[in-house]
Each structure stands twice: as C-alpha cells, then as structure tokens.
Design an enzyme around this catalytic site. Structure first.
Site: not given
Length: 623
Positions: A302, A328, A379, A421, A433, A460-461, A483
């Site tokens: 999802g 859900e 993440k 990363k 990871k 992106l997005g 930052t």
C-alpha cells in the site's frame, strides 16, 4: 441503447435554409455561366441559350440536391468547417459537372462546351460562400473577443508554432469558456519569425521570452511542443520560471497523434519537468517473461513504492497478486484501484505484519508465491533516529522473517527494496537496510530461492519526500525549509524506479545488489527555489527559504556504491550490479542474535542498539 446519429438530429429549419440557398446557387450559376461565357453581356447568342438553360434547370436542381445530400453537405457543423468539408463541396460540384454533361447529351438541347466548367466553378464558389460564412462570422466574433481587453482574460503566450500550438490557439479563440487571450507566439524555427499564426505574431525564439512577457504583459505561458525531449523542455522552463508567469504543458506526442490536444489536456508544470531527462525505458518483454502467469507477493503493497509495484505487476499479467500491508487504509486504496483497472486479476489483499513469524509463514504456505517483492519498511530517517528499536524490529527482523519464509516455501525470487542510505550509513534507517542486504545475500547461499536487493535514491512524490512537503509549505505561505544549502540528492520518479526494480528482478541470478543509475544529483535548495517559482512566487520575497540545519543522521550527499563494491553493467545501462562483499556467516549470525536480544529487552537504550548495529555494519557512523 445507443442512438445512431441521423440527419434529423440537425434542425429542419437549418437544412431547409441550406437547401434554399443551394437552389438559388444553382439558378445563379446556370444563368451566370452563360453571362460569363458571352463576355458579361446579354448578346443575341447569350439570349438564345437562355431557353435550353431554363429547360435544364429543374434537372440541375434535383441532381444538385441529391448529390449534396449524398456528400453530407446538409449534415456538417459548418461553424467548424475545415479542409474535409471543402473537399466534399469540390467533389460534389465535380459530380454535378459530369452529370450535367451527361444530361445535355441525352436531352434534345445544346449548350456551349465552356458553359459546363463555368457552371461548376460558380456553383462551388457560391456553395463555399454560404457554408463557410458560418466559420467566417465565428472567426470575426472570436477576433472581437480576443481584441477586447476583457480584464478577466489572461494575456497568454504560446511556445510552439506547430500543430499542437495551432490546436490550442484555435480552441482558445473559439471557446467562450476559456479565460485566456493569446497575444504572442514563440518558436525556435527562424523561418517562422515575423510571421503570424491565426493572426497572432510569432515574435522570436526562446531568447525573446522574457522580452515578450514584458512587452505583452503576459500572465500565462503554454508550452505546446509535445515532440520536445525532456532536456529541451527543461531548457525552456529554466527561462520561463524566472518570468513569474503561470505555466502549462501539452503532455506528450501521443496526445497530438490521437487528436487530443486541447486546453483541457494541458497539465501544470511539475518539478519533475526541471530534472531535464527523458523518461527511463525498460524492456517490457523481459519483465513479462518472468512475471506473467506467476503468483506474486508484494509486502508493503500500500506504500508509495509498493502500490506502484502492484500497478505494474498487474499490467504485466501476473496470475495472482498478493498484497500484504499492516496499514489497512493504504491496502484498501490500492485494492479498490486495481479492482477497477484490472477486474480480471486474481487479487488477494491481506492485513499482516512482516514482524509476525506465524502470520507470514501461514501466508506463504497458503498462497505459495513464486516471486516476492519486499517493500515493507520504516523509511523516515529522523523518525527512526528517535525510535531505532522499531526500525530494527521492522526493517531487519521483518526482512529476516519474510525472506526465510520465502526460502522455506520454495519462492523462486525474492527482491528486497533497498536504499542508497545503506551505503556508509550515518543513520539507523540506512544501517538497518544495509543489514537487510546482508541478510538476503546470506540466505541466497542457504536456499534455492534467488535473493537479490535493489538499491536506489530518493523517489519524487513518495510519502515523506521533499516535494509534497515543499508544496504544503508553499500553500501555507512558507517558509520552505531546507536543512542545508549544499545538500544534494539523487531523484527518480516512482514509476521509473519501480520499472527498473522489475527489470532488475529479471536479471537476478541470486546474491546480487542491483544499483539503479539515478542520473545527476540535484541540489535541494535549487529544488525549493524552482518549486516556488513554478508556483508563481518569488523566492525570498514572496516565500522565504529557511535553512534549518542537518537533521540527526542526515548526510550532505548520498552514495549508491561502497568503496569495496565493484560495478558490473547489465543489458540495461541504468542497472548495475555491485559485487557482493564477503561476510563471515558465523559472525553475522552472532551479531543478529545479539541484535535480537537488544531489541527484545525493554530496558535497553537506543545507544545500545546502535553499538550492536555498528558491529554488524562497520561503515555505520553515528554520534
């Protein structure tokens, strides 16, 4: 039941008016041709042929009405008459010309030979005049609307004097619902300069954009060059974004081919347009070859990446798609979308946590997935810095339990979605990871399943990425927070990243870490500036850009490859393979056991977790 179009859908009064006008045209053409033939004088010879012309007239009237009916000259919407209608009129008049010759040959009359082409020519001119007068009046009205300085209409510039530009301008002129007024056109073709398109001046090439914006007080810019490459579009946008105008784009070449170019098909300029590269293409046949007719599972199905994986897997003909997600609402959204788009798909949506060993094992035993894409993960870097134990539980042990279940239940492929990363990590998310990558490489030695990882940068997005955050901040009037002024990141769109993940799966032999080529890195400060400009504001004046300082665990730049990893190319030049780094199996297992003990102990502190992670990932650096 769908009703077929017929002639009676057109108002009878309009058909009757056209018919009367055509009959008048026949009468005028019949006598006018004789007058023309005899040098525009009613001489004796001219008057002699008036009698046979009058005898011929009723036949001409009937023939013309029938032929015009057959050529649908009473059905067309003449306000939008074009070359097709002109061809139909010409063809109909030519048919009338030949039928008239045939008729005179049969009837007991004679007419001058030059009479026939003169009659046909006059008939065609008058029919065109009556039909195209609709179009002419409409054009005059649109010109008046354009000329009138309606304060509600926005002064508009169109970039591109080709077919797409012509179609857009035509619709703007003809529609009373579009609040735009095209005042000038830009085109890089020097042969167009100082000419006009639909009466609108083509003022120059892209170097004239700023000058034209000032001269014509432009508020809106439409880029109508669907054939242009992403690099060409970016170069134009780089000029346009400093004008302060609102910008829109014709989406793509297929719109022009399909005849779908219209004001409604325009889309807003997105920040992706400024990345300046063409969309990444993959070999669809390779993806189809290993996904089609397979049972495929996507964990985290999802999420941003997971849901796009599900879309593309459904497109590539999976026999059954199993979506596993703990959230859900996300699972429901992608379920409903796929049900509509792919009603033929055998879709199973399950709510489950990858941290639950028994639940994951039950799912694998029940559905026996052949291919597994593991996208379930925490993440968000700053959040995971505050909750490192949860990051390890979900990312490391969730991956270990899911991958082990895949190996034990005979899955053919297991593809881990990793991140840049993971390379020399400075945060717990990246370190977790990296451990996941090590897990799949170790399990690849133990099971027949082909375990691989795919590593890429920012998307992106995606949920939590900078673009949605910047857009929200701009909507609220700023400030836009960055930052560090020099921070850079690699970017790729979600569909591009996922299509490369799918193709990397096709290349998998087991044990590889696939690294996606993310193109040139982008400075986040430039991204913020460009997004503010694309939103119609001036950075610093309208919207402030605020430097907040690097967050815990955040790097100035990301890497896609560790120094020990060699790079090997694949058939797709955008997918590379990092050489596996040897890991001592016993030491790694002991480290995982120690890590499991730390996260299971509620009394342990985040520093304790980081210390154990450091033993497993020597390149991990933390404060």
């Amino acid at each position: 039941m769908k009703t077929k179009f017929n002639i009676w859908h057109i108002p009878v009064s309009r058909i009757l008016i056209l018919l009367i006008l055509d009959m008048l045209a026949v009468i005028i053409a019949s006598y006018g041709a004789l007058y023309w033939r005899f040098d525009f004088s009613f001489s004796r010879h001219c008057l002699e042929y008036m009698r046979p012309a009058t005898f011929l007239l009723p036949f001409d009237l009937v023939i013309t009405a029938v032929v015009f009916w057959l050529f649908k000259l009473y059905k067309s919407v003449w306000r939008y008459a074009s070359a097709n209608e002109l061809i139909n009129i010409t063809a109909a008049c030519i048919i009338c010309f030949f039928l008239q010759i045939l008729l005179v040959a049969v009837l007991p009359i004679k007419m001058p030979r030059s009479y026939y082409p003169m009659y046909a020519f006059l008939l065609m001119i008058m029919v065109c005049a009556t039909r195209f007068s609709y179009r002419f009046i409409r054009l005059i009205n649109s010109r008046r609307r354009t000329a009138s300085r309606d304060p509600e209409k926005k002064n508009t510039m169109v970039i591109g004097a080709g077919e797409a530009g012509n179609a857009i301008i035509k619709e703007i002129e003809s529609s009373s619902y579009v609040n735009l007024r095209v005042l000038c056109i830009i085109d890089d073709n020097p042969g167009c300069h100082k000419k006009t398109l639909r009466g609108i001046p083509i003022v120059g090439d892209r170097t004239c954009i700023q000058e034209a914006v000032d001269a014509y007080h432009i508020e809106e810019i439409i880029i109508a060059i669907p054939s242009a490459s992403k690099l060409q579009i970016r170069e134009i946008l780089e000029i346009c974004k400093d004008t302060g105008c609102h910008m829109q784009l014709v989406p793509g070449m297929y719109q022009l081919i399909n005849g779908d170019v219209s004001v409604s098909s325009l889309r807003q300029v997105q920040i992706e347009d400024l990345l300046g590269r063409d969309p990444i293409k993959v070999n669809v046949d390779e993806i189809m070859g290993y996904v089609k007719d397979k049972v495929v599972m996507v964990t985290g199905g999802g999420g941003s990446i997971g849901s796009e994986l599900c879309r593309q897997i459904a497109e590539h003909g999976a026999r059954q798609l199993i979506i596993v997600d703990i959230y859900e609402n996300n699972a429901y959204d992608i379920q409903q979308e796929l049900k509509v788009k792919h009603p033929e798909l055998d879709l199973v949506v399950l709510i489950a946590s990858v941290r639950n060993t028994a639940r994951i094992q039950t799912i694998f035993k029940t559905y026996r997935p052949e291919i597994v894409y593991h996208a379930a993960a925490h993440k968000h870097v700053p959040l995971m810095e505050d909750s490192p134990i949860e990051a390890i539980k979900n990312n490391v042990f969730g991956t270990l339990k899911t991958a082990t279940a895949a190996g034990e239940n005979g899955a053919k492929k297991f593809v881990l979605i990793s991140t840049d990363k993971a390379v020399n990590p400075t945060n717990i998310m990246g370190a977790s990871k990296r451990i996941c990558e090590m897990i799949v490489q170790q399990l690849n030695l133990k099971y027949t399943t082909e375990f691989v990882a795919v590593r890429f940068g920012n998307v992106l997005g995606s949920n939590g990425s900078v673009i949605p955050l910047f857009k929200k901040q701009i909507e609220h009037g700023g400030p836009v927070t960055v930052t560090h002024k020099d921070i850079i990141r690699y970017f790729m769109t979600i569909p591009e990243a996922v299509s490369l993940v799918l193709q990397a799966g096709a290349y998998a032999k087991g044990g590889e870490i696939f690294i996606l080529d993310m193109g040139e890195p982008v400075r986040i400060y430039d991204l913020a500036e460009n997004l503010i400009k694309l939103s119609g504001y001036v950075p610093g004046d309208d919207i402030e850009i605020k430097i907040t300082g690097l967050r815990p665990g955040e790097k100035l730049y990301e890497e896609l490859l560790m120094s020990e990893e060699g790079m090997k190319d694949t058939a797709n030049h955008l997918i590379h393979i990092g050489k596996p780094i040897d890991v001592d199996e016993e030491e790694f297992k002991e480290g995982l056991d120690a890590l499991a003990g730390v996260v299971a102990d509620e009394g342990k502190k985040p520093e304790d977790v980081r210390a154990v992670v450091k033993r497993l990932v020597p390149t991990y650096v933390y404060k």
